[in-house]
Design a protein around this motif. Sequence first.
Motif, PDB file in Angstrom:
ATOM      1  N   SER A 117       2.467   1.765  -3.364  1.00  0.00           N
ATOM      2  CA  SER A 117       1.447   2.200  -4.306  1.00  0.00           C
ATOM      3  C   SER A 117       1.097   3.670  -4.101  1.00  0.00           C
ATOM      4  CB  SER A 117       0.205   1.321  -4.134  1.00  0.00           C
ATOM      5  OG  SER A 117      -0.848   1.838  -4.872  1.00  0.00           O
ATOM      6  N   GLU A 118       0.929   4.062  -2.821  1.00  0.00           N
ATOM      7  CA  GLU A 118       0.584   5.455  -2.535  1.00  0.00           C
ATOM      8  C   GLU A 118       1.722   6.391  -2.917  1.00  0.00           C
ATOM      9  OE1 GLU A 118      -0.513   5.577   1.541  1.00  0.00           O
ATOM     10  OE2 GLU A 118      -2.545   4.877   1.163  1.00  0.00           O
ATOM     11  N   ALA A 119       2.954   5.927  -2.635  1.00  0.00           N
ATOM     12  CA  ALA A 119       4.115   6.768  -2.948  1.00  0.00           C
ATOM     13  C   ALA A 119       4.211   7.003  -4.450  1.00  0.00           C
ATOM     14  CB  ALA A 119       5.390   6.109  -2.442  1.00  0.00           C
TER      15      ALA A 119
ATOM     16  N   ASN B  17       1.678   6.754  -6.723  1.00  0.00           N
ATOM     17  CA  ASN B  17       0.518   7.343  -7.367  1.00  0.00           C
ATOM     18  C   ASN B  17       0.049   8.652  -6.750  1.00  0.00           C
ATOM     19  OD1 ASN B  17       0.141   5.285  -9.316  1.00  0.00           O
ATOM     20  ND2 ASN B  17      -0.524   3.951  -7.658  1.00  0.00           N
ATOM     21  N   ASP B  18       0.642   9.029  -5.624  1.00  0.00           N
ATOM     22  CA  ASP B  18       0.197  10.209  -4.910  1.00  0.00           C
ATOM     23  C   ASP B  18       0.247  11.455  -5.803  1.00  0.00           C
ATOM     24  OD1 ASP B  18      -0.488  11.949  -2.853  1.00  0.00           O
ATOM     25  OD2 ASP B  18       1.610  12.330  -2.412  1.00  0.00           O
ATOM     26  N   GLY B  19      -0.920  12.009  -6.106  1.00  0.00           N
ATOM     27  CA  GLY B  19      -0.993  13.281  -6.833  1.00  0.00           C
ATOM     28  C   GLY B  19      -0.726  13.202  -8.320  1.00  0.00           C
TER      29      GLY B  19
ATOM     30  N   ARG C  57       9.976  14.218 -10.042  1.00  0.00           N
ATOM     31  CA  ARG C  57       9.706  13.078  -9.173  1.00  0.00           C
ATOM     32  C   ARG C  57      10.233  11.818  -9.856  1.00  0.00           C
ATOM     33  NH1 ARG C  57       3.735  12.770  -6.895  1.00  0.00           N
ATOM     34  NH2 ARG C  57       4.672  10.828  -6.173  1.00  0.00           N
TER      35      ARG C  57
ATOM     36  N   THR D  95       0.835  -1.195   0.000  1.00  0.00           N
ATOM     37  CA  THR D  95       0.000   0.000   0.000  1.00  0.00           C
ATOM     38  C   THR D  95       0.875   1.252   0.000  1.00  0.00           C
ATOM     39  OG1 THR D  95      -1.586  -1.221   1.299  1.00  0.00           O
ATOM     40  CG2 THR D  95      -1.897   1.153   1.199  1.00  0.00           C
ATOM     41  N   THR D  96       1.930   1.205   0.833  1.00  0.00           N
ATOM     42  CA  THR D  96       2.811   2.363   0.938  1.00  0.00           C
ATOM     43  C   THR D  96       3.474   2.665  -0.392  1.00  0.00           C
ATOM     44  OG1 THR D  96       3.253   1.707   3.197  1.00  0.00           O
ATOM     45  CG2 THR D  96       4.713   3.361   2.252  1.00  0.00           C
TER      46      THR D  96
ATOM     47  N   GLN E 171      -3.603  14.412 -10.264  1.00  0.00           N
ATOM     48  CA  GLN E 171      -4.256  15.586  -9.666  1.00  0.00           C
ATOM     49  C   GLN E 171      -4.252  16.762 -10.648  1.00  0.00           C
ATOM     50  OE1 GLN E 171      -2.444  16.768  -5.972  1.00  0.00           O
ATOM     51  NE2 GLN E 171      -3.661  18.645  -5.814  1.00  0.00           N
TER      52      GLN E 171
END
Length: 275
Positions: A89-91, A93-95, A129, A86-87, A98
């Motif tokens: 994946s979030e790292a 895909n975060d933003g 990034r 999860t971490t 957006q």
Amino acid sequence: MRIKNKKRFIISCASLAVLLVIIIVMLIIRVNTQTKEIQASEKSPKTLVAESQKTTTEAEATNAEPTTTDTTKVTETPVLPEVSQTTVSEALNDGITQVVNKNHSISSDLVPGDLVTVDLPSTRDTQLRGVAAIALKGLFNAASTAGIELYCCSGYRSYETQTGLYNWNVETYGVEGAELVSARPGMSEHQMGLAMDVTSASVGFDLLESFGSTPEGQFINENAHNYGFIVRYPQGKTDITGYAYEPWHLRYVGVDVATDIFNSGKTMEEYYGVN
Ligand SMILES: [Zn+2]
């Protein structure tokens, strides 16, 4: 002793000897059997314990929901992979998808935690990034294979840098002119670390509208989506994006979204149905 008696005596002795041998053999066999039984009975509890432990271990190894009797194993085994996936994946895909524009701003103190200096031909050192930098390398490699030479010009910009840039544009072109070519601080995709301005020798390493009709600009327009980038401010869409045509400004959104947007012919605002 008479001969007849002597023969009987010998036969009796022989019979007795045979009997004794038989008795001795039987005794030996019995003792052996008893010994084995004793050994077996001594081993049995250990074997049972070992088998029990083995069974328990196998059960724990295959049990997706271990009982709460062993608290150490409950906290160790099943939780960690789920959390780390999860971490990650979030790292990643975060933003990334957006929408940031004149109506949707970002915090002045936003600084992406995974910025890297791009390892590509550049007019100056610049950052993106990590996920976008890797994707951009793929795009540049494909261009190079096709005989197209691209250069990075400007990637990540801090809130403070964007403030200086916007103010310079206001001083140079006036507010109305500046609004068409420069984002206000807190409204720039460059602060997200997901935008890169690219250029080429054919436009003097500048950022010009004419870049769009060069072989480099055309390659970008036709291939960027395959690597997760969109030309964020297309020609003829100023009334929607708020910006003049910028064939050099690439925004990373991931391959799936970039391909969808490219095939739809829409702007990011139209694609997501936002102003
Ligand atoms: Zn830009």
